[in-house]
Design a protein around this motif. Structure first.
Motif, PDB file in Angstrom:
ATOM      1  N   LEU A  90      61.248  39.073  21.238  1.00  0.00           N
ATOM      2  CA  LEU A  90      61.526  39.141  19.731  1.00  0.00           C
ATOM      3  C   LEU A  90      62.935  39.765  19.636  1.00  0.00           C
ATOM      4  CD1 LEU A  90      58.170  40.466  18.106  1.00  0.00           C
ATOM      5  CD2 LEU A  90      59.130  38.197  18.139  1.00  0.00           C
ATOM      6  N   GLU A  94      63.116  41.416  14.421  1.00  0.00           N
ATOM      7  CA  GLU A  94      61.761  41.118  14.519  1.00  0.00           C
ATOM      8  C   GLU A  94      60.856  42.446  15.306  1.00  0.00           C
ATOM      9  OE1 GLU A  94      60.190  39.313  12.717  1.00  0.00           O
ATOM     10  OE2 GLU A  94      62.058  38.244  11.830  1.00  0.00           O
ATOM     11  N   PHE A  98      58.079  44.447  13.033  1.00  0.00           N
ATOM     12  CA  PHE A  98      57.046  44.014  13.577  1.00  0.00           C
ATOM     13  C   PHE A  98      55.853  44.378  12.759  1.00  0.00           C
ATOM     14  CE2 PHE A  98      53.228  44.047  16.321  1.00  0.00           C
ATOM     15  CZ  PHE A  98      53.242  42.689  16.734  1.00  0.00           C
ATOM     16  N   ARG A 101      55.877  43.106   9.099  1.00  0.00           N
ATOM     17  CA  ARG A 101      55.150  42.011   9.164  1.00  0.00           C
ATOM     18  C   ARG A 101      53.720  41.990   9.266  1.00  0.00           C
ATOM     19  NH1 ARG A 101      59.473  38.919   7.497  1.00  0.00           N
ATOM     20  NH2 ARG A 101      60.943  38.746   9.107  1.00  0.00           N
TER      21      ARG A 101
ATOM     22  N   ALA B 182      51.702  46.837  19.836  1.00  0.00           N
ATOM     23  CA  ALA B 182      51.227  46.065  18.933  1.00  0.00           C
ATOM     24  C   ALA B 182      50.155  46.345  18.145  1.00  0.00           C
ATOM     25  CB  ALA B 182      51.099  44.349  19.392  1.00  0.00           C
ATOM     26  N   ALA B 187      48.553  45.223  14.656  1.00  0.00           N
ATOM     27  CA  ALA B 187      48.014  43.948  15.036  1.00  0.00           C
ATOM     28  C   ALA B 187      46.640  43.948  15.515  1.00  0.00           C
ATOM     29  CB  ALA B 187      49.228  43.264  16.155  1.00  0.00           C
ATOM     30  N   LYS B 191      46.001  38.759  16.213  1.00  0.00           N
ATOM     31  CA  LYS B 191      47.325  38.810  15.897  1.00  0.00           C
ATOM     32  C   LYS B 191      48.114  39.010  17.430  1.00  0.00           C
ATOM     33  CE  LYS B 191      48.811  38.013  11.434  1.00  0.00           C
ATOM     34  NZ  LYS B 191      49.442  36.846  11.329  1.00  0.00           N
ATOM     35  N   LYS B 195      50.895  36.840  18.669  1.00  0.00           N
ATOM     36  CA  LYS B 195      52.212  37.312  18.738  1.00  0.00           C
ATOM     37  C   LYS B 195      52.619  38.036  19.984  1.00  0.00           C
ATOM     38  CE  LYS B 195      52.929  36.999  14.208  1.00  0.00           C
ATOM     39  NZ  LYS B 195      53.920  36.034  13.734  1.00  0.00           N
TER      40      LYS B 195
END
Ligand SMILES: Nc1ncnc2c1ncn2[C@@H]1O[C@H](COP(=O)(O)OP(=O)(O)OP(=O)(O)O)[C@@H](O)[C@H]1O
Ligand SMILES: [Mg+2]
Lengths: 346, 281
Positions: A90, A94, A98, A101, B182, B187, B191, B195
């Motif tokens: 990314l 981004e 992150f 989002r 993440a 996430a 996800k 991702k």
């Protein structure tokens, strides 16, 4: 409101115990620094608070809620990882966006927050780049910006400035402190840089071999170290130690001098910071070994009764190796430690 | 020897090997495809493409690939993710799952024939359970979709493991810290898969997909074992041109067509899964 309570947390990896019975309460909006040598368990403790590692025993509470069974995303935290963990696939934009989002914030809000935090970290010109095109220090600032952009209740930072040059680090230190204070964020900040700890912390929690040895304000940790380890770890150069033998009635013999001290029959260690020594007519006899001019001061490493002893003296002084100095310790700055328990004795 | 020439010298043996055993035969095949006794001509191509079985074999091959490859991809990803999460017994499970890799495609076709044929396991089971009165012809012209399903199933069983091993290796290379980051930044497991895993797996996905798609266009033995002439595919056509019709030029032309299709799909996959410029994965 995000008070963090760590209650009786211990962590073992197989037979190795990385953390022993950690108890620490961090007030809402407080900035606590975890300070300690490499391998003492700072990252492990932070990961337990984040929920990336489960404690072997003990509880973690955030904002009055027990969280040790919750996944990281439900703990209201953001984290700066020691190894950055900036996503390589990314762009910087981004990466910073992150978490936003994931929260499904509208595009313009993501853009606003990413640009603001990137500005704070001085990386606004890098937003289009990929992690592989950044220097270590730039990548580290992306990691910090990604955490700040979340505007979390609690921010956990694992050596977030370790890779920056001295000047930038000083600037970022102030910037970070300001942003966090303004946003009322509770922060746990890991570092092994004591200057960083002293300058940023509301409270420093000194760790040693998986234990918290002392948790107090920077000045308290500096002036009244609770244990020999703290005294030797904090301050540059660190505190001087000399063996002391009791003479009775609170009188102590230290390197041939007699000084006032605590009323106990056991042998103790005498301790004094290098900057709390003055040249005088009566005092400790020190033979100068190495003289290092530091600009504002003169650091003189000497030998007192066979022990290593450092003094920070006025830079005007002319000393040569081999000279004998008479050093008087400032009496209200003398500290005493029990060599058996290594704890401070009042 | 200057360092500038050294790399070329070092790859010379391999280049020679490929030149002798690949490029030269390839040139011969190409020559065969583009000639019919006389000079350059496209007659061979016109003939094979104009033959009534060409559209149906092309359609069958494509359809089979279109069904089998996505299913295999999904299965391989699922299996690779599961294997990667395992603490104990990981290697054992991986060995068991990759057993079909060690079986030749014809043998695999025969194994599945033993299940589906009239006196096969499936019929015995169905009669045993009283679902049918007597064994029925499953793989006959009456059930074209069943023939297709049996072939697809056998292909999936046989060749998913090749994708699996590539993806397991690829997933194992993704550092754990990205998943942790993440996770901290909100996430969900799904996800994180979409991702983090998928984008970081792009190089492995490319390899696995190209390999699998190209192999899917070359499907032959399994089809012969289970479908015989009921399900014509391109490779089967090449075989019959070469050995039944004794038409080497036709076989060569068809082989070049399959090669062209493979190259086109390889390029599409490379393009679709390319890593953005500057990103290091
Ligand atoms: N997953 C693990 N398995 C086994 N031992 C571990 C694991 N993680 C950490 N340790 C051990 O626990 C101890 C504390 O590690 P930790 O990473 O918390 O140190 P640290 O204080 O963050 O050090 P540094 O300043 O070098 O980052 C170390 O001795 C380390 O070897
Ligand atoms: Mg660490």
């Amino acid at each position: 409101m995000a008070e963090i309570q760590i209650k009786g947390v211990a962590k073992s990896f197989g037979s190795y115990t990385a953390l022993h019975d950690i108890n620490l309460t961090i007030q809402d909006q407080e900035f606590v620094v975890l300070l300690g040598a490499s391998g003492c368990g700072k990252t492990t403790l932070l990961r337990i608070v984040a929920g990336l590692e489960t404690a072997t025993t003990g509880e973690v509470w955030i904002g009055g809620k027990r969280v040790d069974h919750l996944p990281p995303k439900d703990r209201g935290i953001a984290m700066v990882f020691q190894n950055y963990a900036v996503f390589p696939h990314l762009t910087v934009f981004e990466n910073i966006g992150f978490g936003l989002r994931m929260k499904k914030l509208p595009n313009d809000e993501v853009k606003r927050r990413v640009e603001r935090t990137a500005g704070l970290m001085h990386i606004e010109q890098l937003l289009g780049r990929y992690s592989g095109e950044l220097s270590g220090g730039q990548r580290q600032r992306v990691a910090v910006a990604r955490a700040l952009a979340m505007e979390p209740d609690v921010i956990l930072m694992d050596e977030p400035l370790s890779n920056l040059d001295a000047l930038l680090r000083m600037e970022m230190r102030a910037e970070l402190k300001g942003v966090l204070a303004e946003s009322n964020t509770t922060a746990i900040y890991v570092t092994h840089d004591q200057v960083e700890a002293m300058s940023m912390a509301d409270r420093i929690s000194v760790m040693h071999q998986g234990r918290i040895v002392q948790a107090a304000s920077p000045i308290e940790v500096y002036r009244n170290p609770a244990a020999e380890f703290v005294a030797g770890f904090i301050g540059n150069p660190p505190m001087n130690f000399l063996p002391a033998t009791p003479q009775g009635g609170g009188r102590w013999a230290v390197a041939g001098q007699v000084l006032d001290g605590p009323q106990t029959p056991k042998a103790l260690k005498f301790a004094i910071r290098p900057e709390d020594l003055r040249l005088a007519d009566h005092g400790l006899q020190a033979v100068a070994k190495v003289i290092e001019p530091l600009g504002a001061h003169l650091l003189v490493t000497c030998d007192v009764n066979g022990a290593l002893f450092r003094a920070v003296l006025d830079s005007d002084l002319s000393v040569k190796p081999g000279d004998t100095l008479t050093l008087a310790p400032q009496s209200d700055r003398i500290r005493w430690f029990d060599p058996e328990t290594t704890r401070a004795v009042a | 020897m200057t360092p500038r020439y050294l790399p070329y010298v070092l790859i010379l043996p391999v280049t020679l090997f490929l030149g002798v055993f690949f490029l030269y035969p390839f040139a011969l095949v190409a020559k065969q495809a583009f000639t019919t006794g006389g000079g350059f001509t496209l007659d061979n191509f016109r003939e094979v493409v104009g033959y009534w079985k060409f559209p149906i074999s092309l359609k069958n091959t494509m359809l089979l690939a279109a069904i089998v490859v996505p299913v295999q991809l999904a299965l391989a990803l699922l299996m690779a993710t599961m294997v990667n999460r395992m603490q104990k017994g990981r290697d054992l499970v991986l060995y068991v799952w990759t057993i079909p890799l060690g079986i030749s495609d014809l043998a695999a076709g025969i194994i599945w024939l033993a299940i589906f044929e009239q006196s096969g396991f499936l019929n015995s089971m169905m009669t045993g359970l009283g679902l049918v009165d007597q064994p029925i012809t499953l793989l006959g012209y009456q059930n074209p979709w069943l023939v297709f399903a049996a072939i697809a199933l056998a292909e999936i069983w046989r060749a998913t493991a090749i994708m699996l091993v590539i993806l397991v290796a690829g997933i194992g290379l993704i550092p754990k810290e990205y998943y942790e980051a993440a996770e901290v930044f909100g996430a969900s497991p799904w996800k994180r898969f979409v991702k983090i895993t998928l984008p970081l797996l792009r190089p492995s996905l490319q390899t696995a997909l190209i390999l699998r798609v190209v192999l899917a266009f070359e499907v032959f033995a399994v089809v012969v074992a289970l479908g015989g002439t009921l399900f014509p595919v391109l490779m089967g056509q090449i075989y019959s041109y070469q050995f039944d019709l004794m038409n080497g030029g036709g076989a060569a032309a068809l082989a070049l067509i399959v090669l062209a299709i493979s190259v086109v799909f390889t390029l599409i996959i490379l393009r679709a899964l390319r890593v953005p410029k500057g990103a290091t994965i």
